[in-house]
Design a protein around this motif. Structure first.
Motif, PDB file in Angstrom:
ATOM      1  N   ARG A  96      56.602  83.911 -14.649  1.00 33.28           N
ATOM      2  CA  ARG A  96      57.665  83.519 -15.219  1.00 33.28           C
ATOM      3  C   ARG A  96      58.923  84.267 -15.511  1.00 33.28           C
ATOM      4  O   ARG A  96      60.110  83.984 -15.206  1.00 33.28           O
ATOM      5  CB  ARG A  96      57.016  83.123 -16.695  1.00 33.28           C
ATOM      6  CG  ARG A  96      56.369  81.643 -16.739  1.00 33.28           C
ATOM      7  CD  ARG A  96      55.763  81.218 -18.026  1.00 33.28           C
ATOM      8  NE  ARG A  96      54.974  80.029 -17.856  1.00 33.28           N
ATOM      9  CZ  ARG A  96      53.943  79.768 -18.702  1.00 33.28           C
ATOM     10  NH1 ARG A  96      53.805  80.617 -19.743  1.00 33.28           N
ATOM     11  NH2 ARG A  96      53.468  78.749 -18.592  1.00 33.28           N
ATOM     12  N   GLU A  97      58.525  85.537 -15.698  1.00 30.45           N
ATOM     13  CA  GLU A  97      59.779  86.718 -15.728  1.00 30.45           C
ATOM     14  C   GLU A  97      60.212  86.686 -14.444  1.00 30.45           C
ATOM     15  O   GLU A  97      61.500  86.900 -14.466  1.00 30.45           O
ATOM     16  CB  GLU A  97      59.059  87.742 -16.306  1.00 30.45           C
ATOM     17  CG  GLU A  97      58.727  87.914 -17.786  1.00 30.45           C
ATOM     18  CD  GLU A  97      57.941  88.872 -18.171  1.00 30.45           C
ATOM     19  OE1 GLU A  97      57.918  90.112 -17.498  1.00 30.45           O
ATOM     20  OE2 GLU A  97      57.357  88.963 -19.401  1.00 30.45           O
ATOM     21  N   THR A 107      64.751  86.080 -10.931  1.00 36.04           N
ATOM     22  CA  THR A 107      65.476  85.459  -9.470  1.00 36.04           C
ATOM     23  C   THR A 107      66.333  84.414  -9.960  1.00 36.04           C
ATOM     24  O   THR A 107      67.471  84.528  -9.013  1.00 36.04           O
ATOM     25  CB  THR A 107      64.353  84.739  -8.888  1.00 36.04           C
ATOM     26  OG1 THR A 107      63.065  85.793  -8.753  1.00 36.04           O
ATOM     27  CG2 THR A 107      64.586  84.228  -7.647  1.00 36.04           C
ATOM     28  N   THR A 108      66.317  83.595 -10.850  1.00 41.96           N
ATOM     29  CA  THR A 108      67.398  82.313 -11.183  1.00 41.96           C
ATOM     30  C   THR A 108      68.485  83.095 -11.675  1.00 41.96           C
ATOM     31  O   THR A 108      69.744  82.675 -10.980  1.00 41.96           O
ATOM     32  CB  THR A 108      66.759  81.494 -12.224  1.00 41.96           C
ATOM     33  OG1 THR A 108      65.627  81.070 -11.714  1.00 41.96           O
ATOM     34  CG2 THR A 108      67.872  80.402 -12.529  1.00 41.96           C
ATOM     35  N   GLU A 109      68.367  84.227 -12.418  1.00 38.50           N
ATOM     36  CA  GLU A 109      69.624  84.796 -12.763  1.00 38.50           C
ATOM     37  C   GLU A 109      70.421  85.426 -11.556  1.00 38.50           C
ATOM     38  O   GLU A 109      71.759  85.662 -11.364  1.00 38.50           O
ATOM     39  CB  GLU A 109      69.223  85.892 -14.047  1.00 38.50           C
ATOM     40  CG  GLU A 109      70.453  86.822 -14.388  1.00 38.50           C
ATOM     41  CD  GLU A 109      71.775  85.827 -15.253  1.00 38.50           C
ATOM     42  OE1 GLU A 109      72.816  86.608 -15.224  1.00 38.50           O
ATOM     43  OE2 GLU A 109      71.421  84.891 -15.498  1.00 38.50           O
ATOM     44  N   HIS A 156      60.657  84.357 -12.054  1.00 38.18           N
ATOM     45  CA  HIS A 156      61.283  83.311 -12.056  1.00 38.18           C
ATOM     46  C   HIS A 156      62.596  83.436 -12.588  1.00 38.18           C
ATOM     47  O   HIS A 156      63.823  82.847 -12.197  1.00 38.18           O
ATOM     48  CB  HIS A 156      60.490  82.060 -12.279  1.00 38.18           C
ATOM     49  CG  HIS A 156      61.316  80.934 -12.357  1.00 38.18           C
ATOM     50  ND1 HIS A 156      61.622  80.295 -11.049  1.00 38.18           N
ATOM     51  CD2 HIS A 156      61.906  80.027 -13.457  1.00 38.18           C
ATOM     52  CE1 HIS A 156      62.656  79.210 -11.277  1.00 38.18           C
ATOM     53  NE2 HIS A 156      62.582  79.040 -12.679  1.00 38.18           N
ATOM     54  N   VAL A 157      62.680  83.806 -13.887  1.00 39.82           N
ATOM     55  CA  VAL A 157      63.970  84.094 -14.759  1.00 39.82           C
ATOM     56  C   VAL A 157      65.021  84.954 -14.166  1.00 39.82           C
ATOM     57  O   VAL A 157      65.945  84.702 -13.859  1.00 39.82           O
ATOM     58  CB  VAL A 157      63.737  84.433 -16.115  1.00 39.82           C
ATOM     59  CG1 VAL A 157      64.773  84.903 -16.881  1.00 39.82           C
ATOM     60  CG2 VAL A 157      62.773  83.400 -16.912  1.00 39.82           C
ATOM     61  N   HIS A 204      70.144  84.673  -8.661  1.00 38.05           N
ATOM     62  CA  HIS A 204      70.798  83.901  -7.700  1.00 38.05           C
ATOM     63  C   HIS A 204      72.082  83.056  -8.339  1.00 38.05           C
ATOM     64  O   HIS A 204      72.987  83.090  -7.580  1.00 38.05           O
ATOM     65  CB  HIS A 204      69.749  82.625  -7.638  1.00 38.05           C
ATOM     66  CG  HIS A 204      70.318  81.510  -6.731  1.00 38.05           C
ATOM     67  ND1 HIS A 204      70.899  80.455  -7.058  1.00 38.05           N
ATOM     68  CD2 HIS A 204      70.390  81.268  -5.062  1.00 38.05           C
ATOM     69  CE1 HIS A 204      71.079  79.531  -6.186  1.00 38.05           C
ATOM     70  NE2 HIS A 204      70.837  80.098  -4.939  1.00 38.05           N
ATOM     71  N   ARG A 205      71.985  82.788  -9.708  1.00 36.79           N
ATOM     72  CA  ARG A 205      73.377  82.675 -10.261  1.00 36.79           C
ATOM     73  C   ARG A 205      74.399  83.559  -9.956  1.00 36.79           C
ATOM     74  O   ARG A 205      75.567  83.121  -9.674  1.00 36.79           O
ATOM     75  CB  ARG A 205      73.015  82.403 -11.821  1.00 36.79           C
ATOM     76  CG  ARG A 205      74.072  81.786 -12.711  1.00 36.79           C
ATOM     77  CD  ARG A 205      74.087  81.773 -14.333  1.00 36.79           C
ATOM     78  NE  ARG A 205      73.664  82.970 -14.768  1.00 36.79           N
ATOM     79  CZ  ARG A 205      74.575  83.849 -14.738  1.00 36.79           C
ATOM     80  NH1 ARG A 205      76.086  83.622 -14.625  1.00 36.79           N
ATOM     81  NH2 ARG A 205      74.203  85.102 -15.361  1.00 36.79           N
ATOM     82  N   ARG A 206      74.228  84.671 -10.348  1.00 33.14           N
ATOM     83  CA  ARG A 206      75.126  85.922 -10.240  1.00 33.14           C
ATOM     84  C   ARG A 206      75.632  85.961  -8.837  1.00 33.14           C
ATOM     85  O   ARG A 206      76.968  86.198  -8.574  1.00 33.14           O
ATOM     86  CB  ARG A 206      74.674  87.193 -10.450  1.00 33.14           C
ATOM     87  CG  ARG A 206      74.517  87.288 -12.159  1.00 33.14           C
ATOM     88  CD  ARG A 206      73.937  88.713 -12.453  1.00 33.14           C
ATOM     89  NE  ARG A 206      73.420  88.976 -13.871  1.00 33.14           N
ATOM     90  CZ  ARG A 206      73.094  89.926 -14.535  1.00 33.14           C
ATOM     91  NH1 ARG A 206      73.173  91.157 -13.697  1.00 33.14           N
ATOM     92  NH2 ARG A 206      73.054  89.854 -15.528  1.00 33.14           N
TER      93      ARG A 206
END
Length: 134
Positions: free
Chosen positions: A115-116, A121-123, A118-119, A125-127
């Motif tokens: 989960r961490e 990686t999502t952050e 994933h968080v 990707h967003r940046r």
């Protein structure tokens, strides 16, 4: 990075606890000693010699007493075998319970790490998307 726990014993923690419990109980130590001796070749050799000497030199008609003695011995030895099987089953259950608990903890840790990741990686990707849009 240092591991949090280093097991200095070459044995599973349940094995160590089981051995300590067995050493602490006099009855279990006696049962272990009898079972270990009864399951050895010296036990067989001693019986073979004693029964042979008894049948050939001591008792002219050894069969009635021999049957009685061997039957009684078989009863006691089979009881020790059952005691040993019960102890082994209890040990296997304790080890299985310990392993289950450890595996559940490992699963929870791995799930949390996933989960961490994933968080993060999502952050990340967003940046990257925001930086590419500028």
């Amino acid at each position: 990075m240092q591991p949090e726990f280093v097991n200095s014993s070459p044995h599973h923690p349940v094995v160590v606890a089981h051995q300590a419990q067995r050493r602490a109980d006099v009855q279990l130590r006696i049962a272990d000693a009898i079972t270990a001796f009864a399951g050895s070749m010296p036990f067989v050799y001693i019986h073979a010699v004693l029964f042979t000497v008894w049948m050939v030199f001591i008792e002219p008609d050894p069969w009635p007493k021999l049957t009685l003695i061997v039957s009684l011995e078989a009863i006691f030895l089979s009881t020790f075998v059952m005691v040993g099987q019960n102890r082994q089953a209890a040990f296997q259950q304790a080890k299985a319970d310990h392993d289950f608990t450890e595996q559940e903890q490992e699963l929870k840790t791995n799930t949390q790490l996933t989960r961490e990741i994933h968080v993060l990686t999502t952050e990340l990707h967003r940046r990257l998307v925001e930086d590419a849009g500028r």
